[in-house]
Write an enzyme that holds these catalytic residues in place. Structure first.
Site, short mmCIF file in Angstrom:
data_model
loop_
_atom_site.label_atom_id
_atom_site.label_comp_id
_atom_site.label_asym_id
_atom_site.label_seq_id
_atom_site.Cartn_x
_atom_site.Cartn_y
_atom_site.Cartn_z
N GLY A 202 -43.98 -77.48 -59.07
CA GLY A 202 -43.31 -76.48 -58.24
C GLY A 202 -42.82 -77.09 -56.95
O GLY A 202 -42.61 -78.30 -56.85
N PRO A 204 -42.61 -78.30 -52.94
CA PRO A 204 -43.54 -79.00 -52.04
C PRO A 204 -44.37 -78.05 -51.18
O PRO A 204 -45.55 -78.30 -50.94
CB PRO A 204 -42.59 -79.85 -51.18
CG PRO A 204 -41.38 -80.05 -52.03
CD PRO A 204 -41.24 -78.79 -52.83
N VAL A 206 -45.50 -74.99 -51.82
CA VAL A 206 -46.62 -74.42 -52.58
C VAL A 206 -47.58 -75.55 -53.01
O VAL A 206 -48.80 -75.35 -53.08
CB VAL A 206 -46.13 -73.57 -53.79
CG1 VAL A 206 -47.31 -73.01 -54.56
CG2 VAL A 206 -45.23 -72.43 -53.32
N GLY A 207 -47.02 -76.74 -53.22
CA GLY A 207 -47.87 -77.89 -53.54
C GLY A 207 -48.94 -78.11 -52.47
O GLY A 207 -50.09 -78.42 -52.77
N GLU A 224 -46.40 -82.12 -59.22
CA GLU A 224 -45.04 -82.45 -59.66
C GLU A 224 -44.11 -81.63 -58.78
O GLU A 224 -43.92 -80.44 -59.03
CB GLU A 224 -44.85 -81.98 -61.10
CG GLU A 224 -45.60 -82.81 -62.08
CD GLU A 224 -44.71 -83.86 -62.67
OE1 GLU A 224 -43.87 -84.41 -61.93
OE2 GLU A 224 -44.84 -84.11 -63.85
N CYS A 258 -35.30 -80.33 -61.25
CA CYS A 258 -35.91 -81.07 -60.14
C CYS A 258 -35.36 -82.48 -60.01
O CYS A 258 -35.28 -83.01 -58.91
CB CYS A 258 -37.42 -81.11 -60.31
SG CYS A 258 -37.91 -81.88 -61.85
P1 NAD Z 1 -42.82 -72.53 -56.63
O1 NAD Z 1 -43.57 -73.59 -55.91
O2 NAD Z 1 -42.28 -71.39 -55.85
O3 NAD Z 1 -43.74 -71.85 -57.76
C1 NAD Z 1 -44.45 -72.63 -58.71
C2 NAD Z 1 -45.68 -71.86 -59.16
O4 NAD Z 1 -46.51 -71.62 -58.04
C3 NAD Z 1 -45.38 -70.51 -59.80
O5 NAD Z 1 -46.19 -70.36 -60.95
C4 NAD Z 1 -45.75 -69.51 -58.72
O6 NAD Z 1 -46.27 -68.31 -59.23
C5 NAD Z 1 -46.81 -70.24 -57.92
N1 NAD Z 1 -46.77 -69.87 -56.48
C6 NAD Z 1 -45.66 -69.54 -55.76
N2 NAD Z 1 -46.02 -69.28 -54.47
C7 NAD Z 1 -47.35 -69.47 -54.39
C8 NAD Z 1 -48.31 -69.34 -53.34
N3 NAD Z 1 -47.94 -68.99 -52.10
N4 NAD Z 1 -49.61 -69.60 -53.61
C9 NAD Z 1 -49.99 -69.98 -54.86
N5 NAD Z 1 -49.13 -70.08 -55.89
C10 NAD Z 1 -47.84 -69.84 -55.68
O7 NAD Z 1 -41.69 -73.29 -57.45
P2 NAD Z 1 -40.54 -72.65 -58.34
O8 NAD Z 1 -39.58 -71.94 -57.44
O9 NAD Z 1 -41.15 -71.91 -59.49
O10 NAD Z 1 -39.87 -73.98 -58.93
C11 NAD Z 1 -38.92 -74.72 -58.25
C12 NAD Z 1 -39.53 -75.94 -57.60
O11 NAD Z 1 -40.26 -76.70 -58.56
C13 NAD Z 1 -38.47 -76.88 -57.06
O12 NAD Z 1 -38.88 -77.40 -55.83
C14 NAD Z 1 -38.42 -78.00 -58.11
O13 NAD Z 1 -37.94 -79.22 -57.65
C15 NAD Z 1 -39.85 -78.06 -58.51
N6 NAD Z 1 -39.99 -78.67 -59.83
C16 NAD Z 1 -40.53 -79.92 -59.94
C17 NAD Z 1 -40.62 -80.53 -61.18
C18 NAD Z 1 -41.20 -81.90 -61.36
O14 NAD Z 1 -41.44 -82.30 -62.50
N7 NAD Z 1 -41.45 -82.65 -60.31
C19 NAD Z 1 -40.16 -79.85 -62.31
C20 NAD Z 1 -39.62 -78.58 -62.15
C21 NAD Z 1 -39.55 -77.99 -60.91
#
Ligand code: NAD
Length: 446
Positions: A202, A204, A206-207, A224, A258
Site C-alpha cells: 500500500g 508509504p 499507511v506503511g 511493499e 506502483c
Molecule cells: P493504502 O495504503 O491506502 O491501503 C492499503 C491497505 O491498507 C488497504 O487494505 C486499506 O484498507 C489499509 N489501510 C488504509 N488506511 C489505513 C490506516 N489508516 N490504518 C490501517 N490500515 C489502513 O493503499 P491503496 O490506496 O490501497 O494502494 C495504493 C498504494 O499502494 C500506492 O501508493 C501504490 O504505489 C502502493 N502499491 C505498492 C505496490 C508494491 O508492490 N510496492 C503494489 C501496489 C500498490
C-alpha cells in the site's frame, strides 16, 4: 483432533471479533496442521481451483471495480496468480528441504543446515489497484511456507473484496485461513493483535502506521510501498519504440500501477520527438477517443479522480487532459513545462498522467534521480548500452529495467527485494519475494 471446519458458505462478518479468528488460527498453527507438504499442496491446489472455477466472476468483479479489460485482468491478475500457484507447487518440496551449509574445522563431525520454519500466523493487507494479484500472490508464499493467514483485502475494490470474502474461503481450510473485512478503522483494530509476520502492500503513509503497530509486538514486516518511478530517455533512441513502451506501461490499469513509469526525464530536443510518438502510441492503443476504448481502465473512486483532476492543472497539457467525473475517466495525458515544486512532481501520480521533465544531460538526469527518495522502479531507454549501464550503476532503486517498462516484474527468476520504498527482509521463508535489476536492449526500430 482437527477442529471442525466452519460453515463454508458463511461469509466472514465485519463484526467478527478478531480475537476469535486469531485464536482459531493460532491453535491450528500450533497443532502443526499446516506443516506437512501434502497440506500446503492441497491448499495451493484449492487456490488454483478458485481461480479456474471463478474466472468469469473475477473478470466481472475487476471490470466493475476498475473497468479492467479482459486482457489486462487475465495478464495482470488471474494468470499471474495462477503462475505463482504453479511455481509454488513445482518447487514446494525443494523449498522445504533443509539447506546444507559448509562447516569449519571444529564442526567437521556435526551436521550444519538451514531449516525453513514457518513464522506462524501471518497478516496480509492488500491494496485496491491489483486487488486479486496483490492479495493472492503473498498468500501463495505464506501457504507454501506453512503459515496460517489472515487476509485483509482492500475495502475500496468492493467487488473483488466480496468475491474474496464469500467465495475464496470455500477453497481453503478455514481453520487455518481467514478473510477479514474493513477499512482503516477495522485494520487499525486488527493491527493491535499480535501477528508473527505482516505483509503490507500500500501507500508509504499507511506503511508507517503498519510498521509502528508491528513494532509494539516486534513483529517482522514486509512493506511493499509506492513512490515516483523516473524514466530516463536518452537522445540516442528511437522515439516511437520508446513512446510505445512508455505509454503501454504508464496507461496500463489507467496508470494505477506502483511500478509504472511516473515521469520522463529527457532533453528538450528528445521531448519534441517524443510528443508526436506518444500521441501515435495512445491513438494506436486506445483509438481516437480513448473514453470509448474497452482497453482503458477507470479511476478507482471519486477521491482519486478528484486528486488526479487537480494534477491536470500542473504545467501544460500537451496530449489528452480531458476528464469525465460521471465515469471517473481521465484521458491518457502528457504534461510538459511542469515545475519540480508542483504537486504532480511531489506525489506519486497513480493515474494516466505522464509529465515530461527537461534535463540538460545524462549527468543532470542522474543527479535529479539521486536528489529524491529511492524509487521503487527506475527505467532508462537508450540505444547505447553504456548509457543504460551508467544509469544502473550510478543510481539506486528497488528495481531497474533497461529499455522496457515493468517487465522485470514478470520474471519469477528475479527475487523481490531492493532498497528504499521496498525494504524487504526475506518474508515467509518459502515466498518468492522481489524484483531486481534487469537490462534488455532496444532494437533500433519499433
Ligand atoms: P493504502 O495504503 O491506502 O491501503 C492499503 C491497505 O491498507 C488497504 O487494505 C486499506 O484498507 C489499509 N489501510 C488504509 N488506511 C489505513 C490506516 N489508516 N490504518 C490501517 N490500515 C489502513 O493503499 P491503496 O490506496 O490501497 O494502494 C495504493 C498504494 O499502494 C500506492 O501508493 C501504490 O504505489 C502502493 N502499491 C505498492 C505496490 C508494491 O508492490 N510496492 C503494489 C501496489 C500498490
Amino acid at each position: 483432533m482437527e477442529p471442525r471446519p466452519q460453515d463454508l458458505s458463511r461469509p466472514p462478518s465485519r463484526m467478527d471479533p478478531f480475537e476469535d479468528t486469531l485464536r482459531r488460527l493460532r491453535e491450528a498453527f500450533a497443532s502443526g496442521r499446516t506443516r506437512p507438504a501434502e497440506f500446503r499442496a492441497a491448499q495451493l491446489e484449492g487456490l488454483g481451483r478458485f481461480l479456474r472455477d471463478n474466472r468469469q466472476l473475477l473478470l466481472d468483479a475487476l471490470a466493475q471495480d476498475l473497468h479492467k479489460s479482459t486482457f489486462e485482468a487475465e495478464v495482470s491478475e488471474i494468470a499471474i496468480s495462477q503462475s505463482e500457484v504453479d511455481l509454488a507447487l513445482r518447487n514446494l518440496q525443494a523449498w522445504m528441504e533443509d539447506e546444507r551449509v559448509s562447516k569449519n574445522l571444529a564442526t567437521q563431525l556435526d551436521s550444519a543446515f538451514i531449516r525453513k520454519e514457518p513464522f506462524g500466523v501471518a497478516l496480509i493487507i492488500a491494496p485496491w489497484n491489483y486487488p486479486l494479484n496483490l492479495t493472492l500472490v503473498p498468500l501463495v508464499g505464506a501457504i507454501a511456507a506453512g503459515n496460517c493467514v489472515v487476509l485483509k483485502p482492500s475495502e475500496i475494490s468492493k467487488s473483488i473484496e466480496k468475491v474474496l470474502a464469500e467465495v475464496l474461503p470455500r477453497y481453503l481450510d478455514q481453520g487455518c485461513f481467514a478473510v477479514v473485512l474493513g477499512g482503516p478503522a477495522e485494520t487499525a483494530q486488527l493491527l493491535e493483535q499480535r501477528f508473527d509476520h505482516i505483509f503490507f502492500t500500500g501507500s508509504p503513509s499507511v506503511g508507517k502506521i503498519v510498521m509502528a503497530a508491528a513494532a509494539k509486538h516486534l513483529t517482522p514486516v514486509t512493506l511493499e510501498l509506492g513512490g515516483k518511478n523516473p524514466c530516463y530517455v536518452d537522445d540516442d533512441c528511437d522515439p516511437q519504440t520508446v513512446a510505445n513502451r512508455v505509454a503501454w506501461f504508464r496507461y496500463f490499469n489507467a496508470g494505477q500501477t506502483c511500478v509504472a513509469p511516473d515521469y520522463v526525464l529527457c532533453s528538450p530536443e528528445t521531448r519534441e520527438r517524443l510528443l508526436p510518438a506518444l500521441q501515435n502510441a495512445i491513438a494506436r492503443f486506445y483509438g481516437d477517443d480513448p473514453q470509448r476504448s474497452p482497453n482503458l481502465g477507470r479511476i478507482i473512486n471519486q477521491k482519486h479522480f478528484k486528486r488526479l483532476q487537480g494534477l491536470l492543472g500542473c504545467g501544460r497539457v500537451a496530449i489528452g487532459g480531458q476528464s469525465d467525473e460521471s465515469e471517473r475517466y481521465i484521458a491518457p495525458t502528457v504534461l510538459v513545462d511542469v515545475q519540480e515544486t508542483e504537486p504532480v512532481m511531489q506525489e506519486e501520480i497513480f493515474g494516466p498522467i505522464l509529465p515530461l521533465v527537461s534535463v540538460r544531460s545524462l549527468d543532470d538526469a542522474i543527479d535529479f534521480i539521486n536528489r529524491r527518495e529511492k524509487p521503487l522502479a527506475l527505467y532508462a531507454f537508450s540505444n547505447s548500452t553504456q548509457v543504460v549501464q551508467r544509469v544502473l550503476a550510478q543510481t539506486s532503486s528497488g528495481g531497474f529495467c533497461g529499455n522496457d517498462g515493468f517487465m522485470h516484474m514478470t520474471l519469477a527468476s528475479l527475487p523481490f527485494g531492493g532498497v528504499g520504498r521496498c525494504p524487504r527482509p526475506a518474508l515467509l521463508p518459502c515466498l518468492r519475494v522481489a524484483q531486481c535489476h534487469l537490462t534488455s536492449f532496444l532494437p533500433r526500430t519499433a
